[in-house]
Design an enzyme around this catalytic site. Structure first.
Site: not given
Ligand code: NOJ
Length: 765
Positions: A294-295
């Site tokens: 994820d980011w």
């Protein structure tokens, strides 16, 4: 591949009401595409330098940021040197082609870029938020919405969506409940697979195929106290019984990618969790696609506290099993050196790159890297897309309550009779932007028809409107105008709830009642004594105990998308009947959460042996002093404009079945007959639940194992039939074996998780 979307829509809608009641998840060759091009992949790999290999594992955002913006790099420069494998958040055929040209015309090996975006509930044509779509209990419909999203997104150069979110979520404080399918692992599996089929289609090389990504792996939805990004600590049994199954279902449906999550799981961050990312995903499930972080979740291993520097974070994330680094830049900075120093074997990098390249080959990007720049204008918001948005919205509305309302005696208030003057009141009645819901991608408020516009068109001068207050209002100056509109009308429709940014990522709440002074406005209007319909717009369950006591009819409408108004107008006036059913429990008060239907029974249930809801009132029981234990509206709940009667559930007179027979494939056949006892046609969702007792570990008080959605004319009956076999009965037992055990088995076919009476039999040794 669905080459003719119109035909596909017609076909699928014809199918939707006769869908198989218990879904099969095994699709033997759904993953065959993943290794189809491996000889080309290997040939390319041999030509790559270590830096070029690592480049394929690097992803950066261009355009709108969907997380904290920490890093700026020259992407064109990186691309020329083979240092970038994927970009997220860039859209538009022209824009995408321009950057793709750098990759395929100016880099040494001409490896195309993979363009990713959060296409969650539509691209330009915005459908209801996923929790609303789940309330349709209609996998074929959900698949069609995903197909349309794919057609629109790919026309703008996007070939990869970060969806579906298949996190089981039991805590409505967590804003991201809106992005998933609710609290149930069985329904979660059905819907997860439907999204994958819809996004990807049946052939990834078709230009309208949108690579799917199962996220957030894993247990992100169990964030402690419902606070986003918070830690999770749970047993392996709970993980395997409840949180993993929807992810496995996406693999069985052929999903191409996974996204690791932000949360830690039992002490180990999920973006560095070897057990979930390698033992389960690779060794047990044999997943051949790639995992993206994820980011910045690789960099977040540092604040989590399991790495003190970027190099260790890269090492831990990569060796645990995260192939691609979203936005943290740590793989680019450290992986080459980690390989050269012997800490990370190069064959591990090769394997990760192989996974990325096989995906790019399968998508046809090497042959067809560019997008037709004339296409988008032809496909966005096509009439059939918008028509499906209206149908999806209609089917997502859950009629929570529908009572008789004085002075209109006789029948329940809804559907509204024609010819009445309606006062439409509330801050959500005309708020186009909020109808889109969070993660609305390219959804544009200009495309939205609000409830106010739809009712104005239908009712002309018989519609009175007053906003009353703001969504987060504190001043009451608009109340008087709203009260006066109500007084002049025959019936009031209140449009209250949350604005779109109150749910989704980073949108956890500690209060779930109507925000601002909306309840005060509601009380002022209730005091007029006018018959009232409350339409609630929200990305999650709200606590509506006062409302449920004082308002005749309540529709939970989620954030319904571009066709919010027309869909609601049709349901309010009975041109279509509400058919949504809750996929997440509505608590009476926030102190009850997490509250979910498939909970365990305690040693001190409040209602005696079989009934956990009926409060005996005795002390020293598992109960609250100041609130009932039961939900306000249970999982599976939803009314319509008719009433259905269920026959007792039949198990064909069976008293017992042996474990050996079940092992050999024997099934328990169960059925019940549902009859429409009202005077209008209606849609019912018959739900199959089981409970097992006498087992080596505690099993939930009910578990959904199948459902069937169908329509009945007045007086018409339908017999719904299900089969229960090993697949439905197996669970992770005390020895952590996924198996069946001898047990007392209770079976319900019921309209919701609290309805019906069970048939009982035994599973014998
Ligand atoms: C963070 C979110 O958690 C995730 O769901 C999303 O896909 C990425 N940002 C990319 O936007």
């Amino acid at each position: 591949m669905l080459r003719n979307p119109v035909r596909a829509l017609l076909l699928a809608s014809a199918l939707s009401l006769t869908a198989a009641p218990v879904w099969a998840f095994e699709a033997a060759d759904a993953n065959a595409w993943l290794t189809r091009h491996d000889s080309r992949v290997d040939a390319l790999l041999k030509q790559m330098t270590l830096e070029e290999k690592v480049g394929q594992l690097v992803q950066f955002s261009t355009g709108q940021a969907t997380g904290p913006e920490n890093i700026k790099v020259d992407q064109k420069d990186l691309l020329k040197n083979g240092g970038l494998g994927s970009i997220l958040n860039l859209t538009g055929a022209k824009e995408v082609n321009e950057i793709q040209r750098v990759a395929v015309e100016q880099s040494r090996l001409k490896v195309p870029l993979l363009m990713g975006l959060d296409v969650i509930h539509g691209y330009r044509t915005t459908f209801p938020v996923p929790l609303g779509l789940a309330a349709t209990w209609d996998a074929a419909l959900i698949e069609q919405t995903a197909r349309i999203a794919a057609i629109e997104a790919t026309a703008e150069g996007v070939r990869w969506t970060f969806a579906p979110m298949v996190d089981i979520a039991r805590d409505p404080r967590w804003g991201r409940v809106m992005e998933g399918s609710g609290e149930d692992p069985y329904l979660g599996r059905v819907i997860a697979a439907a999204y994958v089929r819809g996004f990807q289609g049946s052939d990834l090389s078709d230009p309208t195929s949108l690579l799917a990504c199962a996220k957030h792996y894993v247990a992100y939805g169990a964030a402690e106290a419902g606070r986003d990004y918070n830690s999770v600590d749970m047993s392996e049994r709970m993980l395997r019984d409840v949180y993993l199954p929807p992810f496995k279902a996406t693999i069985d449906a052929g999903v191409g990618t996974f996204m690791s999550a932000f949360n830690s799981l039992s002490g180990v961050p999920t973006s560095a969790n070897h057990f979930t990312l390698t033992t389960v995903l690779r060794d047990e499930w044999a997943f051949k696609g790639f995992v993206v972080s994820d980011w910045t979740s690789i960099a977040e291993l540092i604040p989590h506290g399991i790495a003190l520097d970027g190099k260790t974070a890269a090492f831990k994330g990569f060796t645990a099993g995260v192939d691609m680094d979203m936005q943290a830049n740590l793989y680019a900075m450290h992986l080459p050196e980690l390989v050269r120093s012997g800490k990370v074997p190069e064959r591990m990098v090769d394997e990760a790159v192989r996974r990325v390249l096989r995906t790019k080959f399968a998508l046809g990007l090497f042959e067809n890297p560019y997008t037709d720049e004339t296409l988008s204008a032809k496909v966005q918001l096509k009439p059939e897309h918008v028509a499906l948005a209206r149908r999806a919205a209609e089917e997502s509305f859950v009629l929570l309550r529908n009572e008789r309302a004085k002075p209109i005696e006789g029948s329940p208030l809804l559907p509204l009779a024609d010819g009445k003057t309606v006062a439409l009141i509330g801050p959500l009645a005309d708020s186009a932007d909020d109808m889109l819901g969070e993660w609305a991608c390219k959804g544009d408020k200009k495309d939205v028809v609000t409830l106010r516009s739809a009712l104005a068109e239908k009712l002309k001068d018989k519609l009175l409107y007053a906003k009353g207050t703001e969504i987060l209002g504190t001043v009451e100056t608009g109340f008087a105008e709203a009260v006066s509109a109500a007084e002049k009308a025959d019936v009031v429709v209140m449009a209250l709830g949350e604005h779109r940014r109150m749910s989704g990522e980073a949108a956890s709440r500690t209060r779930l009642d109507l925000p601002g002074n909306q309840q005060a406005l509601l009380k002022a209007i209730v005091a007029t004594g006018k018959p009232m319909v409350l339409v609630v717009f929200a990305g999650r369950p709200l606590t509506l105990a006062w409302e449920a006591e004082h308002v005749a009819s309540i529709i939970h409408a989620w954030h319904p998308g571009v066709q919010a108004g027309p869909a609601l107008a049709r349901v309010l006036f009975g041109e279509s009947s509400p058919s949504g059913r809750l996929t997440i429990t509505f608590p009476r008060s926030l102190g009850q959460v997490p509250l979910y239907y498939n909970r365990f029974k305690t040693g001190r249930p409040i209602g005696g042996e079989d009934d956990d809801q009926k409060d005996s009132g005795a002390r020293y029981q598992s109960r609250y002093l100041d609130e009932k234990n039961s939900p306000l509206f249970p999982f599976g709940w939803g009314l319509t404009y008719t009433t259905f009667e269920y026959s007792p559930v039949s198990i064909g007179g069976m008293k017992s079945i042996s474990l050996a027979d079940l092992e050999n494939g024997a099934k328990i056949k169960v059925e019940a007959t549902v009859t429409n006892r009202g005077s209008r046609a209606g849609v019912e969702v018959a739900q199959l639940y089981i409970r097992q007792r006498g087992t080596s570990v505690v099993r939930p008080i009910r578990e959904l194992k199948g459902f069937e959605k169908f329509s009945l004319q007045p007086g018409e009956s339908r017999t719904v039939r299900f089969e229960i076999g090993k697949e439905q009965l197996a669970f992770w037992n005390v020895d952590m074996k996924h198996t069946i055990e001898s047990a007392e088995l209770a079976v319900w076919i019921a309209p919701n998780a609290e309805g019906g009476k069970p048939a009982i039999m035994t599973i014998a040794n």
